[in-house]
Design a protein around this motif. Structure first.
Motif, mmCIF file in Angstrom:
data_model
loop_
_atom_site.group_PDB
_atom_site.id
_atom_site.type_symbol
_atom_site.label_atom_id
_atom_site.label_comp_id
_atom_site.label_asym_id
_atom_site.label_seq_id
_atom_site.Cartn_x
_atom_site.Cartn_y
_atom_site.Cartn_z
ATOM 1 N N ARG A 26 3.671 37.839 7.905
ATOM 2 C CA ARG A 26 3.504 36.892 9.016
ATOM 3 C C ARG A 26 3.368 37.586 10.367
ATOM 4 O O ARG A 26 2.771 37.044 11.288
ATOM 5 C CB ARG A 26 4.690 35.925 9.065
ATOM 6 C CG ARG A 26 4.838 35.048 7.830
ATOM 7 C CD ARG A 26 3.741 34.014 7.743
ATOM 8 N NE ARG A 26 3.982 33.081 6.658
ATOM 9 C CZ ARG A 26 3.508 33.211 5.429
ATOM 10 N NH1 ARG A 26 2.742 34.255 5.142
ATOM 11 N NH2 ARG A 26 3.779 32.327 4.485
ATOM 12 N N THR A 27 3.938 38.786 10.516
ATOM 13 C CA THR A 27 3.824 39.527 11.771
ATOM 14 C C THR A 27 3.704 41.013 11.479
ATOM 15 O O THR A 27 4.476 41.557 10.693
ATOM 16 C CB THR A 27 5.053 39.310 12.682
ATOM 17 O OG1 THR A 27 5.235 37.923 12.937
ATOM 18 C CG2 THR A 27 4.866 40.032 14.017
ATOM 19 N N ASP A 85 1.041 31.954 12.035
ATOM 20 C CA ASP A 85 1.981 30.836 12.108
ATOM 21 C C ASP A 85 1.420 29.682 11.290
ATOM 22 O O ASP A 85 0.439 29.044 11.681
ATOM 23 C CB ASP A 85 2.181 30.408 13.562
ATOM 24 C CG ASP A 85 3.328 29.444 13.728
ATOM 25 O OD1 ASP A 85 3.675 28.746 12.757
ATOM 26 O OD2 ASP A 85 3.894 29.369 14.835
ATOM 27 N N GLU A 93 8.038 36.433 8.692
ATOM 28 C CA GLU A 93 7.937 35.244 9.538
ATOM 29 C C GLU A 93 7.337 35.637 10.884
ATOM 30 O O GLU A 93 7.470 36.788 11.317
ATOM 31 C CB GLU A 93 9.323 34.607 9.751
ATOM 32 C CG GLU A 93 9.943 34.004 8.503
ATOM 33 C CD GLU A 93 9.162 32.815 7.967
ATOM 34 O OE1 GLU A 93 8.456 32.156 8.749
ATOM 35 O OE2 GLU A 93 9.253 32.565 6.754
ATOM 36 N N PRO A 94 6.675 34.697 11.575
ATOM 37 C CA PRO A 94 6.172 35.011 12.914
ATOM 38 C C PRO A 94 7.339 35.181 13.886
ATOM 39 O O PRO A 94 8.290 34.398 13.869
ATOM 40 C CB PRO A 94 5.314 33.793 13.275
ATOM 41 C CG PRO A 94 5.844 32.681 12.426
ATOM 42 C CD PRO A 94 6.325 33.323 11.153
ATOM 43 N N SER A 154 9.475 35.034 17.288
ATOM 44 C CA SER A 154 9.571 34.074 18.383
ATOM 45 C C SER A 154 9.311 34.775 19.715
ATOM 46 O O SER A 154 9.261 36.006 19.799
ATOM 47 C CB SER A 154 10.963 33.445 18.400
ATOM 48 O OG SER A 154 11.934 34.413 18.777
#
Length: 221
Positions: free
Chosen positions: A34-35, A117, A179-180, A182
């Protein structure tokens, strides 16, 4: 927190006016991806130890460990070697994202992240620079499109020369997340480039790869 002005060795791709046709390959790690977060410095035509000579160069690629096929790639382009403005281009199965007019080819350190995302159906390139504990530059570019399903395949991250593209850059930190990140996390990692802190207390379970390139060497075949 470690001040971003701290002097830390980095991995150099290229030296003098030459470009690098070598790469380094990470250990295998499992997705989904995701990242991909990197800290990069691009030379100018007057840089010490490395003089810019590439119009188009590779930054990283994400390949499957099973057959080595390239799934994602980030590379740069600019109009001439003396230009301090160019583009970052991400390509993947969901399409391409171009961050154009980026004034980042100036021998300064930048945190460059590519984020997927699934909630917003977007892919984004995010670039930030810090000076004296303050983010002084932030530029993004996004592609909004339905994202294909992402399996938990095993991947390898390749830095430097990938495919037919050579490389010319310094790199300090590489992190891959499931996960992306924040805004709070992205900003904190710029304020402290060695930070891999997360906003959530269990966020470190999302860190698939943390690669510190602080060996003070130049890459070779």
């Amino acid at each position: 927190r470690v001040a971003s002005e701290k002097s830390v060795p980095a991995l150099a791709f290229g030296s003098g006016s030459s470009v690098s046709t070598s790469k380094v390959t990470s250990k295998d790690f499992r997705g989904p991806i995701r990242t991909v977060e990197t800290r990069v410095r691009f030379p100018t035509d007057v840089s010490v130890d490395m003089t810019a000579s590439l119009f188009t160069g590779s930054i990283w690629s994400l390949n499957t460990a099973s057959d080595g096929s390239m799934k994602q790639r980030l590379f740069f382009t600019k109009t001439d070697v003396s230009s301090q403005t160019g583009s970052l281009i991400y390509t993947g199965s969901e399409g391409s994202v171009v961050l154009s007019g980026a004034p980042i080819f100036n021998n300064k350190w930048y945190n460059v992240a590519v984020l997927k995302d699934y909630l917003s159906s977007s892919v984004r390139i995010d670039v930030r620079e810090i000076e004296q504990d303050e983010v002084i530059f932030h530029q993004t570019s996004s592609l909004f499109t339905p994202l294909p399903s992402d399996s938990s395949s095993v991947y390898r991250l390749l830095l430097g020369s990938t495919g037919s593209l050579a490389s010319q850059q310094w790199m300090q930190e590489v992190r891959v997340w499931t996960e992306p990140l924040s805004e709070i996390e992205l900003n904190d990692h710029v304020l402290n480039f060695q930070s891999f802190g997360t906003e959530e207390i269990d966020g470190l379970t999302e860190l698939s790869l943390h690669w510190r390139l602080n060996e003070n060497v130049t890459s070779s075949a």
